[in-house]
Design a protein around this motif. Sequence first.
Motif, PDB file in Angstrom:
ATOM      1  N   VAL A  34       0.862  -1.179   0.000  1.00 28.19           N
ATOM      2  CA  VAL A  34       0.000   0.000   0.000  1.00 28.19           C
ATOM      3  C   VAL A  34       0.898   1.228   0.000  1.00 28.19           C
ATOM      4  O   VAL A  34       1.728   1.392   0.911  1.00 28.19           O
ATOM      5  CB  VAL A  34      -0.935   0.019   1.223  1.00 28.19           C
ATOM      6  N   ARG A  35       0.751   2.060  -1.004  1.00 31.38           N
ATOM      7  CA  ARG A  35       1.531   3.303  -1.079  1.00 31.38           C
ATOM      8  C   ARG A  35       0.623   4.469  -0.728  1.00 31.38           C
ATOM      9  O   ARG A  35      -0.425   4.650  -1.353  1.00 31.38           O
ATOM     10  CB  ARG A  35       2.142   3.482  -2.468  1.00 31.38           C
ATOM     11  N   GLN A  44       5.949   5.598  13.944  1.00 29.65           N
ATOM     12  CA  GLN A  44       4.567   5.958  14.274  1.00 29.65           C
ATOM     13  C   GLN A  44       3.601   5.359  13.250  1.00 29.65           C
ATOM     14  O   GLN A  44       2.533   4.852  13.614  1.00 29.65           O
ATOM     15  CB  GLN A  44       4.434   7.478  14.314  1.00 29.65           C
ATOM     16  N   VAL A  45       3.973   5.406  11.975  1.00 35.18           N
ATOM     17  CA  VAL A  45       3.124   4.798  10.948  1.00 35.18           C
ATOM     18  C   VAL A  45       3.041   3.296  11.157  1.00 35.18           C
ATOM     19  O   VAL A  45       1.967   2.690  11.063  1.00 35.18           O
ATOM     20  CB  VAL A  45       3.682   5.124   9.545  1.00 35.18           C
ATOM     21  N   ARG A  46       4.194   2.662  11.456  1.00 31.80           N
ATOM     22  CA  ARG A  46       4.223   1.219  11.655  1.00 31.80           C
ATOM     23  C   ARG A  46       3.336   0.811  12.837  1.00 31.80           C
ATOM     24  O   ARG A  46       2.617  -0.194  12.782  1.00 31.80           O
ATOM     25  CB  ARG A  46       5.654   0.753  11.877  1.00 31.80           C
ATOM     26  N   ALA A  47       3.367   1.594  13.908  1.00 35.68           N
ATOM     27  CA  ALA A  47       2.546   1.282  15.078  1.00 35.68           C
ATOM     28  C   ALA A  47       1.058   1.349  14.741  1.00 35.68           C
ATOM     29  O   ALA A  47       0.267   0.504  15.189  1.00 35.68           O
ATOM     30  CB  ALA A  47       2.884   2.253  16.211  1.00 35.68           C
ATOM     31  N   ARG A  48       0.675   2.337  13.944  1.00 38.17           N
ATOM     32  CA  ARG A  48      -0.733   2.469  13.560  1.00 38.17           C
ATOM     33  C   ARG A  48      -1.186   1.279  12.707  1.00 38.17           C
ATOM     34  O   ARG A  48      -2.300   0.773  12.865  1.00 38.17           O
ATOM     35  CB  ARG A  48      -0.938   3.771  12.782  1.00 38.17           C
ATOM     36  N   VAL A  49      -0.299   0.842  11.786  1.00 37.56           N
ATOM     37  CA  VAL A  49      -0.673  -0.283  10.919  1.00 37.56           C
ATOM     38  C   VAL A  49      -0.684  -1.588  11.702  1.00 37.56           C
ATOM     39  O   VAL A  49      -1.580  -2.435  11.529  1.00 37.56           O
ATOM     40  CB  VAL A  49       0.301  -0.372   9.724  1.00 37.56           C
ATOM     41  N   ILE A  62       3.853   0.600   2.519  1.00 40.46           N
ATOM     42  CA  ILE A  62       3.513  -0.342   3.588  1.00 40.46           C
ATOM     43  C   ILE A  62       3.341  -1.721   2.968  1.00 40.46           C
ATOM     44  O   ILE A  62       2.456  -1.932   2.129  1.00 40.46           O
ATOM     45  CB  ILE A  62       2.218   0.083   4.305  1.00 40.46           C
ATOM     46  N   ARG A  63       4.199  -2.654   3.366  1.00 36.41           N
ATOM     47  CA  ARG A  63       4.121  -4.010   2.830  1.00 36.41           C
ATOM     48  C   ARG A  63       3.530  -4.930   3.888  1.00 36.41           C
ATOM     49  O   ARG A  63       3.992  -4.970   5.029  1.00 36.41           O
ATOM     50  CB  ARG A  63       5.506  -4.518   2.425  1.00 36.41           C
ATOM     51  N   LEU A  64       2.512  -5.686   3.492  1.00 34.34           N
ATOM     52  CA  LEU A  64       1.798  -6.576   4.402  1.00 34.34           C
ATOM     53  C   LEU A  64       1.766  -7.990   3.831  1.00 34.34           C
ATOM     54  O   LEU A  64       1.770  -8.167   2.604  1.00 34.34           O
ATOM     55  CB  LEU A  64       0.357  -6.089   4.617  1.00 34.34           C
ATOM     56  N   VAL A  95       7.396  -0.906   6.772  1.00 38.75           N
ATOM     57  CA  VAL A  95       7.094   0.463   6.356  1.00 38.75           C
ATOM     58  C   VAL A  95       8.396   1.155   5.970  1.00 38.75           C
ATOM     59  O   VAL A  95       9.376   1.089   6.721  1.00 38.75           O
ATOM     60  CB  VAL A  95       6.384   1.257   7.479  1.00 38.75           C
ATOM     61  N   GLN A  96       8.420   1.770   4.828  1.00 35.36           N
ATOM     62  CA  GLN A  96       9.596   2.519   4.413  1.00 35.36           C
ATOM     63  C   GLN A  96       9.183   3.753   3.618  1.00 35.36           C
ATOM     64  O   GLN A  96       8.060   3.835   3.115  1.00 35.36           O
ATOM     65  CB  GLN A  96      10.540   1.650   3.593  1.00 35.36           C
ATOM     66  N   GLN A  97      10.106   4.672   3.536  1.00 37.16           N
ATOM     67  CA  GLN A  97       9.862   5.923   2.820  1.00 37.16           C
ATOM     68  C   GLN A  97      10.298   5.770   1.374  1.00 37.16           C
ATOM     69  O   GLN A  97      11.239   5.037   1.066  1.00 37.16           O
ATOM     70  CB  GLN A  97      10.666   7.043   3.469  1.00 37.16           C
TER      71      GLN A  97
END
Length: 324
Positions: free
Chosen positions: A54-55, A66-71, A92-94, A81-83
């Motif tokens: 998901v981009r 912070q983004v990783r914690a939310r996901v 975001i790779r799941l 999660v990477q920039q």
Amino acid sequence: MRPLKLIPDNTNIDFLRWRTLAMGLSVLLIIASIALVATRGLNLGVDFVGGQVVRATLPQPVPLDQVRARVDALGLGDAAVQQFGSPRDVSIRLPLPAGGDEAANAAADRVRAGLTRAFPGARIASVDTVSGKVSGELFSKGAWALALAMLGVSLYIWLRFEWQFGVGALFSLFHDVALTLGFFSLTWLEFDLNIVAAILTIIGYSLNDTIVVYDRVRENLRKYRKMEIIPLLNLSTNETLSRTIVTSLSLIMALAALVFLGPAVIFGFSLAMLLGIVIGTYSSIYIANPILIWTGVTGATFVTNAATKGPAAGAERVGPRSDA
């Protein structure tokens, strides 16, 4: 109005003077790249490992933790999660959820809702989903494409010139591919099918540049049969230098614009191409040429009846000429 000349007609640069240093540096970089890929690996994209990517574009730069914690709070599995691109763009790779397309779409919707709720104004740019079976097939076909492309072009040069030229071209291509893979392993940029396409394009460009130099080398071997091989290679490289500089510089300017101003979705492709053009130009001079010396190419390599009868046979060097 006189045409612009980037390279004067009487240019006579002693490129082969630094052949041992350049080859030693290249061998060290190849070994380092192989070791890096073998130990650290590549940041394989969803095309090769399967899953969902998901981009998203956030309203403002946010720490990745912070983004990783939310996901992670959504309970969809371990998220990577990477920039990429600008500081506001995140990937975001799941893992691929069980349940087929319906479950994958539901997971994407949950990520979209979670990001929008946590970061008002966040926008989902794209969602890519690839199954494990498809990713395995893509990885296998991508590897075969690279290997067969290198083998095919080397065989072509072998048949068109001599086996020494085929060895030089193959090692140059291996050098270009190895350093590109090492760069992606070092920077941990995502390696997907776009990068495979970039590497195949790099192989084509590097081959073209090498053939231009090799064709002039073959021509000069027939014309100056008494000339030593090192001055002859320098002469051939200087004669094709104008074409090499104009072509490479044009591509570098276009690719640099794409890297710094282009969309984030093609950032990896553009960067791989830019790096490959620089490496390919270097290898056509400092890798392909020295191998001809070390494999014993001489003025007798292309002895033909026409060469022995022509007035140029046995002629000495008269100075470099510009490449048309």
